[in-house]
Structures are given as structure tokens and as C-alpha cells.
Motif scaffolding. Structure first.
Motif, PDB file in Angstrom:
ATOM      1  N   GLU A 245      -4.304  -7.337  12.250  1.00 21.78           N
ATOM      2  CA  GLU A 245      -3.433  -8.000  11.275  1.00 21.78           C
ATOM      3  C   GLU A 245      -3.739  -7.532   9.851  1.00 21.78           C
ATOM      4  O   GLU A 245      -2.835  -7.236   9.071  1.00 21.78           O
ATOM      5  CB  GLU A 245      -3.599  -9.518  11.383  1.00 21.78           C
ATOM      6  CG  GLU A 245      -2.682 -10.299  10.451  1.00 21.78           C
ATOM      7  CD  GLU A 245      -2.850 -11.802  10.590  1.00 21.78           C
ATOM      8  OE1 GLU A 245      -2.316 -12.534   9.739  1.00 21.78           O
ATOM      9  OE2 GLU A 245      -3.524 -12.235  11.552  1.00 21.78           O
ATOM     10  N   LYS A 246      -5.033  -7.454   9.527  1.00 23.54           N
ATOM     11  CA  LYS A 246      -5.423  -7.004   8.188  1.00 23.54           C
ATOM     12  C   LYS A 246      -5.160  -5.513   8.002  1.00 23.54           C
ATOM     13  O   LYS A 246      -4.869  -5.057   6.891  1.00 23.54           O
ATOM     14  CB  LYS A 246      -6.879  -7.346   7.932  1.00 23.54           C
ATOM     15  CG  LYS A 246      -7.116  -8.837   7.762  1.00 23.54           C
ATOM     16  CD  LYS A 246      -8.552  -9.152   7.407  1.00 23.54           C
ATOM     17  CE  LYS A 246      -8.735 -10.643   7.171  1.00 23.54           C
ATOM     18  NZ  LYS A 246     -10.142 -10.985   6.857  1.00 23.54           N
TER      19      LYS A 246
ATOM     20  N   GLU B 122       0.505  -1.791   4.421  1.00 25.62           N
ATOM     21  CA  GLU B 122       1.660  -2.184   3.605  1.00 25.62           C
ATOM     22  C   GLU B 122       1.318  -2.092   2.113  1.00 25.62           C
ATOM     23  O   GLU B 122       2.141  -1.636   1.306  1.00 25.62           O
ATOM     24  CB  GLU B 122       2.083  -3.608   3.961  1.00 25.62           C
ATOM     25  CG  GLU B 122       3.340  -4.058   3.242  1.00 25.62           C
ATOM     26  CD  GLU B 122       3.808  -5.440   3.669  1.00 25.62           C
ATOM     27  OE1 GLU B 122       4.768  -5.958   3.074  1.00 25.62           O
ATOM     28  OE2 GLU B 122       3.201  -6.007   4.609  1.00 25.62           O
TER      29      GLU B 122
ATOM     30  N   GLU C  27      -1.669  -5.297   6.937  1.00 22.38           N
ATOM     31  CA  GLU C  27      -1.564  -5.716   5.537  1.00 22.38           C
ATOM     32  C   GLU C  27      -2.014  -4.596   4.602  1.00 22.38           C
ATOM     33  O   GLU C  27      -1.365  -4.312   3.583  1.00 22.38           O
ATOM     34  CB  GLU C  27      -2.416  -6.960   5.305  1.00 22.38           C
ATOM     35  CG  GLU C  27      -2.366  -7.464   3.869  1.00 22.38           C
ATOM     36  CD  GLU C  27      -3.321  -8.630   3.626  1.00 22.38           C
ATOM     37  OE1 GLU C  27      -2.995  -9.481   2.786  1.00 22.38           O
ATOM     38  OE2 GLU C  27      -4.389  -8.664   4.266  1.00 22.38           O
TER      39      GLU C  27
END
Length: 227
Positions: free
Chosen positions: A192-193, A199, A196
Motif C-alpha cells: 500500500e505504501k 504516486e 503511495e
């Protein structure tokens, strides 16, 4: 048997020709120094891909310069591991390197010629500062800048323990040292990180030709000895 050997020989020949044409196409318009630099980065990426805790590898990340407004600084390779982020400054020199840890310029000798170049530790610290301005604090606490020389370089004046202290490695040793550096550390970048992070960094990838040209001109003006 003779026909089979002839066929194998032809396949090898045409394969070699195809490889040469592909290399020419890929490197067209680049200077010899740029081609050597790309080759060094490719060797480093190959070494990093061997690490089992790899999350992502980004190349040629152009970030806003932390002190000179309007300028950029380029990170050669950004390696994202589950346990931290490694900022790689690649120096694919095949000569003898004389570091000057506290000085502005280092020196390398190649074929009897002497060449000064900007202290790569300072250069990579600049990259670290630029990255700290982009990323949230939970990521900046886990940044690790390293300088990586090609396997044909010879670093003088620094013992292996000193090179380790300052994060200076040969390509052949990089994966081993990163494994040791991250050993025992907890996971800070899960999937998930990772998404992030990618992005956040996406706007600084795939720089335009205008950005690249402006960056080269900035380097030529700032550090003419390196050109």
C-alpha cells in the motif's frame, strides 16, 4: 553435422548483428560518457533486482533543486525496499579514484590523464535533501544514500570499513551490503505504501527533453570541471 554447425554460426552472427543494431538505436544521439553512464546504471539495477525485499526501482528521477529555484537535481537510481529507500549515485569510472571526503572535488586517473569530479557524497546529500522536500516524514526517516563505482574502478586511500561508513561501494558488492544494512529492520514500505510512494514520485519521472537540457546546462555552469 556440418550443416548444423553452419546454421548455428549464422544464428549467432545474425543475433550479434541484431544486438549491435538494437544498442545503436537505443544509444543514438548519446555521448560516449552518457553511454558508459547508462551501462553502469544498468549493472546496478541488475544487482538490485536480486534483492528479495525489492519493492520498486526508479531511474533518472528529476526533483526540484532544494536550494536553487527553478533548477533540478537528478537521482540516478532510487531503490525502494520494504525496509527503506536507497538513493544511488552511480559513477561508472574505470580508472583509479582518489576520494577527498571533506573536499569539494575528487580525482580519478585514467590512461595517464587526471580528471576532477564533484564530491559524489555531497552530490548525493543534495539528492537526499531534495527528496526530503517531496516525501512525508515517515519516509524520510528511512533514506540511505550510497555512491556506487563500477567494478573496474579502484578506490584508493579508503579502507573497506571507511567505504562502508560513508556508503561507498563497488557494483559487485552492493546487494550484499544492502542486505546487511537492512538486516533486522522492520518493514516500513508495504504494498500500500509502495503504491503511495510511486504516486508521489510519478510527476518527477520521464523528464522532458527541455528539462534534461536545462539540467545539463545547469551542471555545466555549476561544475564545469565535471564536463
Amino acid at each position: 553435422m556440418d550443416n548444423a554447425l553452419t546454421l548455428v554460426g549464422l544464428l549467432v552472427f545474425f543475433g550479434y548483428c541484431g544486438w549491435q543494431i538494437w544498442n545503436w538505436y537505443r544509444n543514438r544521439g548519446l555521448t560516449r560518457a552518457e553511454i558508459i553512464g547508462k551501462a553502469g546504471e544498468a549493472h546496478i539495477v541488475a544487482a538490485l533486482k536480486k534483492l528479495k525485499t525489492k519493492q520498486a526501482i526508479l531511474r533518472n528521477v528529476y526533483l526540484p533543486h532544494p536550494t536553487d529555484q527553478g533548477a533540478f537535481t537528478e537521482i540516478d537510481i532510487l531503490y525502494i525496499d520494504k525496509r527503506g529507500i536507497v538513493i544511488v549515485e552511480s559513477k561508472n569510472y574505470d580508472g583509479t579514484i582518489y576520494p577527498n571526503i571533506k573536499g569539494k572535488d575528487w580525482t580519478y586517473y585514467n590512461h595517464g590523464q587526471k580528471y576532477p569530479f564533484f564530491n559524489p557524497l555531497w552530490q548525493n546529500n543534495l539528492h537526499k535533501n531534495a527528496l526530503e522536500q517531496i516525501l512525508p516524514g515517515n519516509y524520510t526517516d528511512n533514506l540511505y544514500p550510497v555512491v556506487v563505482f563500477g567494478n573496474h574502478a579502484e578506490i584508493k586511500k579508503l579502507r573497506p570499513d571507511q567505504r562502508l561508513k560513508f556508503g561507498i561501494f563497488y557494483t559487485r558488492d552492493l546487494a550484499k551490503h544492502l542486505t546487511r544494512h537492512f538486516e533486522g529492520r522492520s518493514v516500513v514500505i508495504d504494498d500500500e505504501k509502495k503504491a503511495e510512494l510511486l504516486e508521489l514520485l510519478h510527476p518527477y519521472l520521464n523528464a522532458s527533453e527541455e528539462q534534461k537540457a536545462a539540467h545539463i546546462q545547469y551542471i555545466q555552469n555549476k561544475h564545469p570541471k565535471d564536463c
